[in-house]
Write a protein that holds these residues in place. Sequence first.
Motif, PDB file in Angstrom:
ATOM      1  N   ALA A 190      14.293  76.231  87.104  1.00 47.48           N
ATOM      2  CA  ALA A 190      13.988  76.703  85.748  1.00 47.48           C
ATOM      3  C   ALA A 190      15.225  77.260  85.061  1.00 47.48           C
ATOM      4  O   ALA A 190      15.498  76.955  83.892  1.00 47.48           O
ATOM      5  CB  ALA A 190      12.886  77.772  85.813  1.00 47.48           C
ATOM      6  N   LEU A 191      15.979  78.045  85.802  1.00 50.49           N
ATOM      7  CA  LEU A 191      17.158  78.667  85.202  1.00 50.49           C
ATOM      8  C   LEU A 191      18.213  77.633  84.823  1.00 50.49           C
ATOM      9  O   LEU A 191      18.796  77.673  83.728  1.00 50.49           O
ATOM     10  CB  LEU A 191      17.743  79.697  86.174  1.00 50.49           C
ATOM     11  CG  LEU A 191      18.845  80.602  85.628  1.00 50.49           C
ATOM     12  CD1 LEU A 191      18.316  81.457  84.488  1.00 50.49           C
ATOM     13  CD2 LEU A 191      19.399  81.490  86.731  1.00 50.49           C
ATOM     14  N   PHE A 192      18.428  76.674  85.712  1.00 54.43           N
ATOM     15  CA  PHE A 192      19.483  75.689  85.459  1.00 54.43           C
ATOM     16  C   PHE A 192      18.974  74.512  84.619  1.00 54.43           C
ATOM     17  O   PHE A 192      19.694  73.529  84.446  1.00 54.43           O
ATOM     18  CB  PHE A 192      20.090  75.224  86.779  1.00 54.43           C
ATOM     19  CG  PHE A 192      21.007  76.249  87.388  1.00 54.43           C
ATOM     20  CD1 PHE A 192      22.365  76.229  87.119  1.00 54.43           C
ATOM     21  CD2 PHE A 192      20.499  77.262  88.187  1.00 54.43           C
ATOM     22  CE1 PHE A 192      23.204  77.189  87.661  1.00 54.43           C
ATOM     23  CE2 PHE A 192      21.330  78.229  88.729  1.00 54.43           C
ATOM     24  CZ  PHE A 192      22.689  78.204  88.463  1.00 54.43           C
ATOM     25  N   SER A 193      17.715  74.639  84.095  1.00 55.28           N
ATOM     26  CA  SER A 193      17.256  73.715  83.062  1.00 55.28           C
ATOM     27  C   SER A 193      17.810  74.100  81.695  1.00 55.28           C
ATOM     28  O   SER A 193      17.772  73.312  80.752  1.00 55.28           O
ATOM     29  CB  SER A 193      15.719  73.707  82.987  1.00 55.28           C
ATOM     30  OG  SER A 193      15.167  73.096  84.127  1.00 55.28           O
ATOM     31  N   LEU A 194      18.308  75.344  81.577  1.00 58.52           N
ATOM     32  CA  LEU A 194      18.940  75.768  80.331  1.00 58.52           C
ATOM     33  C   LEU A 194      20.185  74.937  80.079  1.00 58.52           C
ATOM     34  O   LEU A 194      21.008  74.738  80.987  1.00 58.52           O
ATOM     35  CB  LEU A 194      19.296  77.255  80.411  1.00 58.52           C
ATOM     36  CG  LEU A 194      18.105  78.230  80.408  1.00 58.52           C
ATOM     37  CD1 LEU A 194      18.551  79.629  80.802  1.00 58.52           C
ATOM     38  CD2 LEU A 194      17.435  78.245  79.040  1.00 58.52           C
ATOM     39  N   GLY A 195      20.315  74.480  78.848  1.00 54.49           N
ATOM     40  CA  GLY A 195      21.400  73.549  78.526  1.00 54.49           C
ATOM     41  C   GLY A 195      22.785  74.054  78.883  1.00 54.49           C
ATOM     42  O   GLY A 195      23.595  73.323  79.450  1.00 54.49           O
ATOM     43  N   PHE A 196      23.065  75.313  78.593  1.00 54.91           N
ATOM     44  CA  PHE A 196      24.420  75.811  78.827  1.00 54.91           C
ATOM     45  C   PHE A 196      24.727  76.034  80.307  1.00 54.91           C
ATOM     46  O   PHE A 196      25.881  76.229  80.688  1.00 54.91           O
ATOM     47  CB  PHE A 196      24.659  77.102  78.038  1.00 54.91           C
ATOM     48  CG  PHE A 196      23.910  78.300  78.553  1.00 54.91           C
ATOM     49  CD1 PHE A 196      24.483  79.166  79.475  1.00 54.91           C
ATOM     50  CD2 PHE A 196      22.621  78.569  78.111  1.00 54.91           C
ATOM     51  CE1 PHE A 196      23.800  80.268  79.942  1.00 54.91           C
ATOM     52  CE2 PHE A 196      21.926  79.670  78.574  1.00 54.91           C
ATOM     53  CZ  PHE A 196      22.521  80.525  79.492  1.00 54.91           C
ATOM     54  N   LEU A 197      23.659  76.014  81.172  1.00 54.17           N
ATOM     55  CA  LEU A 197      23.887  76.184  82.612  1.00 54.17           C
ATOM     56  C   LEU A 197      23.899  74.867  83.375  1.00 54.17           C
ATOM     57  O   LEU A 197      24.311  74.840  84.537  1.00 54.17           O
ATOM     58  CB  LEU A 197      22.808  77.097  83.209  1.00 54.17           C
ATOM     59  CG  LEU A 197      22.922  78.589  82.898  1.00 54.17           C
ATOM     60  CD1 LEU A 197      21.776  79.356  83.537  1.00 54.17           C
ATOM     61  CD2 LEU A 197      24.254  79.148  83.399  1.00 54.17           C
ATOM     62  N   GLN A 198      23.480  73.787  82.743  1.00 54.28           N
ATOM     63  CA  GLN A 198      23.425  72.504  83.448  1.00 54.28           C
ATOM     64  C   GLN A 198      24.788  72.039  83.970  1.00 54.28           C
ATOM     65  O   GLN A 198      24.854  71.445  85.047  1.00 54.28           O
ATOM     66  CB  GLN A 198      22.792  71.444  82.552  1.00 54.28           C
ATOM     67  CG  GLN A 198      21.277  71.617  82.435  1.00 54.28           C
ATOM     68  CD  GLN A 198      20.607  70.499  81.680  1.00 54.28           C
ATOM     69  OE1 GLN A 198      21.122  70.034  80.665  1.00 54.28           O
ATOM     70  NE2 GLN A 198      19.456  70.064  82.161  1.00 54.28           N
ATOM     71  N   PRO A 199      25.897  72.295  83.275  1.00 54.91           N
ATOM     72  CA  PRO A 199      27.196  71.915  83.853  1.00 54.91           C
ATOM     73  C   PRO A 199      27.539  72.666  85.133  1.00 54.91           C
ATOM     74  O   PRO A 199      28.440  72.265  85.871  1.00 54.91           O
ATOM     75  CB  PRO A 199      28.185  72.260  82.728  1.00 54.91           C
ATOM     76  CG  PRO A 199      27.376  72.247  81.480  1.00 54.91           C
ATOM     77  CD  PRO A 199      26.031  72.758  81.891  1.00 54.91           C
ATOM     78  N   TYR A 200      26.836  73.766  85.392  1.00 57.93           N
ATOM     79  CA  TYR A 200      27.129  74.574  86.585  1.00 57.93           C
ATOM     80  C   TYR A 200      26.042  74.403  87.648  1.00 57.93           C
ATOM     81  O   TYR A 200      25.744  75.326  88.405  1.00 57.93           O
ATOM     82  CB  TYR A 200      27.243  76.048  86.192  1.00 57.93           C
ATOM     83  CG  TYR A 200      28.238  76.312  85.094  1.00 57.93           C
ATOM     84  CD1 TYR A 200      29.604  76.383  85.375  1.00 57.93           C
ATOM     85  CD2 TYR A 200      27.827  76.459  83.775  1.00 57.93           C
ATOM     86  CE1 TYR A 200      30.522  76.614  84.370  1.00 57.93           C
ATOM     87  CE2 TYR A 200      28.740  76.691  82.759  1.00 57.93           C
ATOM     88  CZ  TYR A 200      30.088  76.763  83.064  1.00 57.93           C
ATOM     89  OH  TYR A 200      31.004  76.984  82.073  1.00 57.93           O
TER      90      TYR A 200
END
Length: 673
Positions: free
Chosen positions: A153-163
Amino acid sequence: MVEHEPEGAPAEPPAPESEPPSALQRLLRVLLGAPRSLADTSIFHRLTLIAFLAWVGLGADGLSSSAYGPDEAFRTVGEHRYLLVALAAMTAITIFVIAAAYSRIIEEFPHGGGGYNVATLLLGPRAGLVAGAALIVDYVLTIAVSIAGAGDALFSLGFLQPYASLKLPFEIAAILALTIINIRGVRESILTLMPIFVLFLVTHALAIVGGFVVKVPEVPVHARAVAEGFHAAAANPQIGTIGILLLFMKAYSMGGGTYTGLEAVSNSLQLMREPRVQTAKRTMAYMAVSLAITAGGLLLCYLLWNVAAVPGKTMNAVLVERMMQTLPGGSVFVFFTLLAEALLLVVAGQAGLIAGPRVLANMAVDSWVPRGFAALSERLTTQNGIVLMGAASLAILLYEGGDLRRLVVMYSINVFLTFSLSMFGMARHTWRTRRQRAHYRRRTGLFVFGFLLCGAVLVITTLEKFTQGGWLTVTVTSSLIFLCFLIRRHYRLVGSKLQALFAELGAIPEVPGVVPAKLDPARPTAALLVGGFGGLGIHTMLNIFRAFPGHFKNLVVVGVGVLGSGEFKGEGAVEDLRRETAETLRKYVALAQKLGVPATYRLAVGTDAVSEATRLCLEVAKEFPNVTFFAGKIIFQRDRWYQRFLHNETAFAIEKRLQWAGKTMAILPARVR
């Protein structure tokens, strides 16, 4: 808390000075919190939970399953979206059936134990073992699934997907943090995480209600599409009515993760505020209503908003982003919604660390697992169980690489195995006792219907997903069951040997014409440390006087009542344990006096046998300056590596501490072949 026998005992001496805590001890106190005092009579009231806090701590597991249960069901449906309306309705029905059934279980078993106690008492110890092993694996997977879902859920956020490469390290850190928080205490952990729970409720309520309101004008269009979809599929010779039913059952079963967590309340009744049953039933109602609305509402929103799977994103992320894409400030709402979902999934891991150790403690009392799992720490938590659950969940998370979909499959199998056993046991019990019950037909029907639902999900999930991770759940659970059989067999063998020893020593004849003299603290005194009245203690007491004939003129029996999770069930638990311990020690005093030896006893009550016994022994040494301490220890003809896990090393730990304090202690063996 040290307590002395009030009759004829001198005033309590001052407690010995303790060494200042080390740097490591100070750090642990900061992380884990200060020990709790059993002298505080309000401690039980302050450690228990009202219905709302129980809903936060235990209901988070069920409510957060809306992040992956409906997701999995929706992906299984695929292009057959006309099934979503029926699927949402069936999901809500199943939630209310399971919740209603477990409310009846709470009434029948008001002291907790949940599925383990139901299966043990109603179906037999072996069925109870299966349910208990399934629950332990289930709660390990609760933690792993919740944390993996939080990472997704957290890494579904667009700005976190590169990480995305940081997702697994985040999940590892989350499990470690939750473990430490729970060692501090259940209430503290729930109060810390409550704002997250409230944020999830607010954001998801706004998303579901707003999603319906916006799409109300389109409801007739979707209703026609659903009806046309059913008719078209039924008329299709490649699908037909049977095909629709099979697809529906598959999607329904694959969404089985939605119902996880509903049994946690019945496993943790010891945590509920009095009146315990009413508090637990109210908590179940909160859980059922909130989960049914959230899970069913999300499935319908998937249909109304015509969402489709996007790689690297959860279905809830896709849904909320689509809802908010044209609204000002929509990206902020998306951020907080997904953040709340991720954090609530972390909170959901709480249920595994609350209820899992409780199941372990219940099984430890029945000798299926090492008895140390029933012990409470200084902070009145089942620390051994918490550490084991945290370590095991971390291991399975690493093994699966944080793959949520594989973990959910593994998770659902054991959940529905326990559900099925509980429903079957309660159905049979209700029918057998029908003459003593009002509305027995309605109750029996509830449990039979619940058993059919849960059994169907169990069979379909196991067969459908066996090669995709289901085999691992079956293997691990079966291995745990086999290990538990070995542990109980060992305890029974040792118990039978000690029982035989007790039978030989129990009928000791009274020495004729001998009247015990009065205690003289100045004369040589033997202090016997005992854990209970039985063959080991009697054998040790007799060996003292055989090994040192005529030397010791007094006997002081020293005992510690250890408050375990099984005893910590109410405000009078400490006093009850004190009375039971005193009764045990009086038996040794009576036996010694029958042999002509002046005797008395001293006792303490606490959660740590070693520290309490050491403190009590040092006080005895002040009262009886010429004292020598003795303890018995079971020794085996052949040493095995597992013996130290199954039989504690309490005697050696006390001996080391007393010798460091300058006191003499000897450990006398009791040989067991």
